[in-house]
Enzyme design. Structure first.
Site, mmCIF file in Angstrom:
data_model
loop_
_atom_site.group_PDB
_atom_site.id
_atom_site.type_symbol
_atom_site.label_atom_id
_atom_site.label_comp_id
_atom_site.label_asym_id
_atom_site.label_seq_id
_atom_site.Cartn_x
_atom_site.Cartn_y
_atom_site.Cartn_z
ATOM 1 N N ASP A 108 -1.212 -1.578 4.843
ATOM 2 C CA ASP A 108 -1.349 -2.506 3.724
ATOM 3 C C ASP A 108 0.003 -3.184 3.538
ATOM 4 O O ASP A 108 1.008 -2.766 4.127
ATOM 5 C CB ASP A 108 -1.740 -1.736 2.452
ATOM 6 N N SER A 109 0.018 -4.191 2.677
ATOM 7 C CA SER A 109 1.288 -4.838 2.374
ATOM 8 C C SER A 109 2.209 -3.912 1.572
ATOM 9 O O SER A 109 3.402 -4.194 1.467
ATOM 10 C CB SER A 109 1.028 -6.107 1.574
ATOM 11 N N GLU B 101 3.288 -2.672 -7.880
ATOM 12 C CA GLU B 101 4.453 -2.306 -7.057
ATOM 13 C C GLU B 101 5.667 -1.985 -7.939
ATOM 14 O O GLU B 101 6.548 -1.240 -7.532
ATOM 15 C CB GLU B 101 4.796 -3.437 -6.073
ATOM 16 N N HIS C 42 -4.746 -2.740 -4.159
ATOM 17 C CA HIS C 42 -3.820 -2.283 -5.204
ATOM 18 C C HIS C 42 -4.543 -2.043 -6.532
ATOM 19 O O HIS C 42 -4.054 -1.289 -7.369
ATOM 20 C CB HIS C 42 -2.743 -3.345 -5.465
ATOM 21 N N CYS D 256 -8.779 -6.269 -3.959
ATOM 22 C CA CYS D 256 -7.433 -5.980 -3.473
ATOM 23 C C CYS D 256 -7.243 -4.479 -3.641
ATOM 24 O O CYS D 256 -7.567 -3.923 -4.701
ATOM 25 C CB CYS D 256 -6.417 -6.758 -4.298
ATOM 26 N N CYS E 64 -6.263 -3.693 3.147
ATOM 27 C CA CYS E 64 -5.648 -4.816 2.451
ATOM 28 C C CYS E 64 -6.662 -5.952 2.425
ATOM 29 O O CYS E 64 -7.102 -6.416 3.486
ATOM 30 C CB CYS E 64 -4.386 -5.248 3.200
#
Ligand code: DGL
Length: 269
Positions: A10-11, A151, A187, A185, A73
């Site tokens: 993932d990012s 994040e 996240h 997403c 992702c």
């Protein structure tokens, strides 16, 4: 039987939502995780840049001799699926399994989709949902602030900044009366409780990392590609920025400690 690890990327931290599900569904499997924390977010970058990053990320995992690659992702899944499909190992991403779960869960045939700007602009979920059922009504909303909030560790359900952003993004979807909301997403499940507070108790929240992990688990089991007994190796976590920052949010989310190792993705390890 295949004793090689599963590669997940993932990012940044979002793919851990898929790792958590893999750990539950396949406790005997080894995992190599790559989180591109130094280049996150992907979702506000151009398609060409995301595809270049995705290619590097996949090659990194192939270099670790993985038996399958999971793009955990939404942004990569929506822009670089063809690159994944050309890999020499089975490739999975989040869009198709998540769309299937949402179409099933939305009794009133109204589905909401939230994701990064790139994911929403790609129309990937709208296409996948319409292919499953042309009568579905789809309401999409990009939520570009969510990834940086996660994040940054603003993940407490009482966090006022995250709550305010969630209200701004999600109120129109709640008012549209969606029966299921795709967390497009990976996240977003990390702030699931905030999303739940805004959307109310009755809307099905579909976790894209979870659905992708379950699809991969089912594939490995049905193709006899699982690890043999007692072959599980310690999971490995690779990141492209400070491993300490990654480890603290990762631990909070996975419920066990994680030692991230920093690598240089542009120039090899
Ligand atoms: N977890 C990624 C996704 O699913 C976040 C993308 C980003 O870095 O913006 O889209």
């Amino acid at each position: 039987m295949d004793n090689r690890p599963i590669g997940v990327f993932d990012s940044g931290l979002g793919g851990l939502t898929a790792v958590k599900e893999l750990e539950l569904a396949l406790p005997g499997e080894s995992i190599v995780y790559f989180g591109d924390t130094g280049r996150v977010p992907y979702g506000s970058r151009s398609r060409e840049t995301v595809r270049r990053y995705a290619r590097q990320d996949m090659n990194f995992l192939l270099g670790h001799n993985v038996k399958a690659v999971l793009a955990a992702c939404g942004t990569v899944s929506s822009t670089a699926g063809d690159i994944g499909a050309a890999l020499p190992v089975p490739y999975f991403d989040v869009v198709a399994p998540t769309a299937r779960a949402a179409a099933k869960a939305a009794d009133n045939r109204r589905v909401g989709v939230i994701g990064t700007s790139a994911t929403i602009a790609s129309g990937s979920y709208v296409r996948a949902l319409r292919e499953l059922d042309p009568k579905l009504e789809v309401f999409s909303q990009a939520c570009p602030l969510f990834v940086p909030l996660v994040e940054s560790g603003f993940v407490d359900p009482e966090d006022p900044i995250t709550r305010l952003a969630a209200e701004r993004y999600l109120t129109p979807l709640r008012e549209a009366g969606v029966g299921a909301l795709i967390l497009g997403c990976t996240h977003y499940p990390i702030i699931r409780r905030t999303i739940r507070q805004v959307m109310g108790p009755d809307i099905a929240l579909i976790d894209s990392g979870r659905e992708a992990a379950l699809a991969l688990a089912e594939f490995l089991a049905s193709h006899e590609l699982l690890c043999g007994p007692d072959q599980r190796r310690q999971a490995e976590y690779y990141v492209t920025d400070a491993p300490e920052d990654f480890a603290s949010v990762a631990e909070l989310f996975l419920g066990h400690s994680v030692a991230g190792r920093r690598i240089d993705i542009e120039n090899g390890e």
